[in-house]
Enzyme design. Structure first.
Site, mmCIF file in Angstrom:
data_model
loop_
_atom_site.group_PDB
_atom_site.id
_atom_site.type_symbol
_atom_site.label_atom_id
_atom_site.label_comp_id
_atom_site.label_asym_id
_atom_site.label_seq_id
_atom_site.Cartn_x
_atom_site.Cartn_y
_atom_site.Cartn_z
ATOM 1 N N TYR A 184 31.264 -11.538 -8.743
ATOM 2 C CA TYR A 184 30.755 -12.609 -7.882
ATOM 3 C C TYR A 184 31.606 -13.864 -7.996
ATOM 4 O O TYR A 184 31.979 -14.276 -9.097
ATOM 5 C CB TYR A 184 29.317 -12.962 -8.292
ATOM 6 C CG TYR A 184 28.290 -11.942 -7.848
ATOM 7 C CD1 TYR A 184 28.059 -11.686 -6.500
ATOM 8 C CD2 TYR A 184 27.539 -11.246 -8.789
ATOM 9 C CE1 TYR A 184 27.103 -10.752 -6.097
ATOM 10 C CE2 TYR A 184 26.581 -10.324 -8.401
ATOM 11 C CZ TYR A 184 26.370 -10.079 -7.052
ATOM 12 O OH TYR A 184 25.435 -9.157 -6.667
ATOM 13 N N LYS A 192 8.852 -13.151 -36.603
ATOM 14 C CA LYS A 192 8.338 -13.561 -35.288
ATOM 15 C C LYS A 192 9.254 -13.028 -34.185
ATOM 16 O O LYS A 192 10.340 -12.507 -34.467
ATOM 17 C CB LYS A 192 8.232 -15.087 -35.226
ATOM 18 C CG LYS A 192 9.550 -15.788 -35.445
ATOM 19 C CD LYS A 192 9.381 -17.286 -35.584
ATOM 20 C CE LYS A 192 10.704 -17.912 -35.896
ATOM 21 N NZ LYS A 192 10.929 -19.190 -35.288
HETATM 22 C C1 LIG Z 1 8.862 -22.484 -40.066
HETATM 23 C C2 LIG Z 1 9.995 -21.518 -40.078
HETATM 24 N N1 LIG Z 1 10.431 -21.033 -41.241
HETATM 25 C C3 LIG Z 1 11.461 -20.173 -41.311
HETATM 26 C C4 LIG Z 1 12.115 -19.754 -40.175
HETATM 27 C C5 LIG Z 1 13.280 -18.799 -40.289
HETATM 28 O O1 LIG Z 1 14.452 -19.431 -39.893
HETATM 29 P P1 LIG Z 1 15.865 -18.646 -39.923
HETATM 30 O O2 LIG Z 1 15.752 -17.582 -38.902
HETATM 31 O O3 LIG Z 1 16.851 -19.687 -39.556
HETATM 32 O O4 LIG Z 1 15.995 -18.106 -41.296
HETATM 33 C C6 LIG Z 1 11.706 -20.237 -38.942
HETATM 34 C C7 LIG Z 1 12.416 -19.850 -37.724
HETATM 35 O O5 LIG Z 1 12.748 -20.608 -36.875
HETATM 36 C C8 LIG Z 1 10.619 -21.142 -38.885
HETATM 37 O O6 LIG Z 1 10.178 -21.627 -37.718
#
Ligand SMILES: Cc1ncc(COP(=O)(O)O)c(C=O)c1O
Length: 362
Positions: A259, A36
């Site tokens: 700044y 994602k």
């Molecule tokens: C439902 C779910 N699974 C797995 C993950 C992967 O997590 P990580 O990046 O901590 O491995 C995420 C990420 O936030 C998630 O939302």
């Protein structure tokens, strides 16, 4: 002509190497790679193409991300993590072999009422303590049974998400695992619990599918800034953010830099100005002293990060010239270490780099 002062170098083979580590730790599990947020800033399609052959599927957080993968020829199973599920989304998913997460009673009801022409795979998410997404423990089994009877639900995977798996305190994770196992004790369905921290620190969470995100991108979810940490040492950095030095000046003892004069030269000092700032995604919260690598030497940020520029104290460095490259995080400087100075986590650094920065893949 491109004459950019900032560069993001993505190392795809390092991602593949981190994936190998996932597989060696969770050898019995299938891998649902969490890509994602543009593969945590690494480029969704390029990352997906590089590892598609070696994983069981790809999880994304938004329908647009799933569509982008399908439109670019990614054919492996996809999983749409918790989102606002509606009829159009559900139909698109069913037609395009995208599994959906049912995380509310309403999601389950929508699926049951949908009369889908193509079957859909459903990941039923149980809330075991995160209290963000997931169905309540009291209703989970009944929801599972109703999905099981639904003719267009092809298969059901039971899942939950760990809220504290990276913590040194293992009690919250043990309690979440225990709750999950108690609720689904009489259900024989594939299971998925582990994120990166689960994979690294809680072998009993591995189950049928693991869901690694951040560890694919070389950062330890347990925020340690030491390369001496054995896990951190096995993870390969996948993203290096660099910028060119565009000016060098001498400042007198007592003169301030940047700044609001948050840094005042404690002695006659040499300051290098880098062509990168918060509009490129480098955090404005980076405090004075945040490390930067200049020609392989660690130097501290001196003065407030501004929109397009950062100033660093190179007084101790030898042979630095305008045009030289500085590394903000990545090869030689852990993103976790930088994140600690910025009161954030590597996840946020990786996903914040903006489009103004030129991308290069190696
Ligand atoms: C439902 C779910 N699974 C797995 C993950 C992967 O997590 P990580 O990046 O901590 O491995 C995420 C990420 O936030 C998630 O939302």
């Amino acid at each position: 002509m491109i004459n950019n002062t900032s560069l993001l170098t993505i190392n795809l083979s390092a991602i593949a190497s981190n994936l190998k580590l996932v597989k060696s730790l969770a050898a019995e599990s299938k891998v649902m790679a969490v890509l994602k947020a543009n593969a945590y800033g690494h480029g969704l399609v390029k990352t997906a193409k590089h590892i598609e052959h070696a994983i069981g599927g790809i999880a994304v957080a938004r329908l647009q991300e799933a569509m982008e993968l399908r439109e670019n020829g990614i054919t492996c199973p996809l999983l749409l993590l918790g989102t606002l599920l509606d009829n159009d989304t559900l139909n698109y998913c069913a037609h395009n072999d995208i599994a959906v997460v049912a995380h509310t009673n309403e999601n389950v009801e929508l699926i049951l009422q949908a009369s889908l022409a193509s079957p859909v795979s459903v990941w039923l998410k149980l809330d075991t303590g995160m209290h963000r997404l997931g169905v309540a423990e009291e209703s989970a089994v009944a929801l599972y049974q109703s999905l099981k009877k639904c003719e267009w639900v092809s298969d059901i995977i039971t899942m939950t998400h760990l809220s504290d798996a990276e913590s040194e305190d293992t009690a919250p994770t043990a309690r979440q695992l225990d709750d999950f196992d108690t609720i689904f004790s009489n259900i024989s369905a594939p299971q998925s619990i582990a994120n990166s921290a689960g994979i690294l620190y809680h072998p009993t969470s591995h189950r049928d599918w693991v869901r690694p995100g951040i560890m694919l991108f070389g950062a330890n979810p347990r925020q340690t800034s030491s390369k001496a940490d054995t896990i951190t040492d096995k993870l390969k950095p996948t993203m290096t953010l660099s910028a060119k030095i565009i000016a060098i000046r001498d400042v007198k003892q007592g003169e301030s830099v940047g700044y609001n004069g948050t840094w005042i030269a404690p002695r006659p000092s040499k300051i290098a100005t880098l062509g990168i700032g918060y509009a490129d995604g480098y955090p404005r919260h980076a405090n004075n002293g945040t490390p930067v690598l200049v020609n392989g030497q660690r130097v501290p940020i001196a003065g407030r990060v501004s929109m397009d520029l950062i100033t660093v104290d190179i007084t101790e460095c030898k042979g630095v010239a305008i045009g030289d490259e500085a590394i903000l995080w990545g090869e030689g400087l852990l993103a976790n270490e930088v994140a600690i100075h910025c009161d954030t986590i590597a996840y946020e650094l990786f996903t914040s780099v903006t489009n103004r920065v030129t991308r290069q893949y190696i």
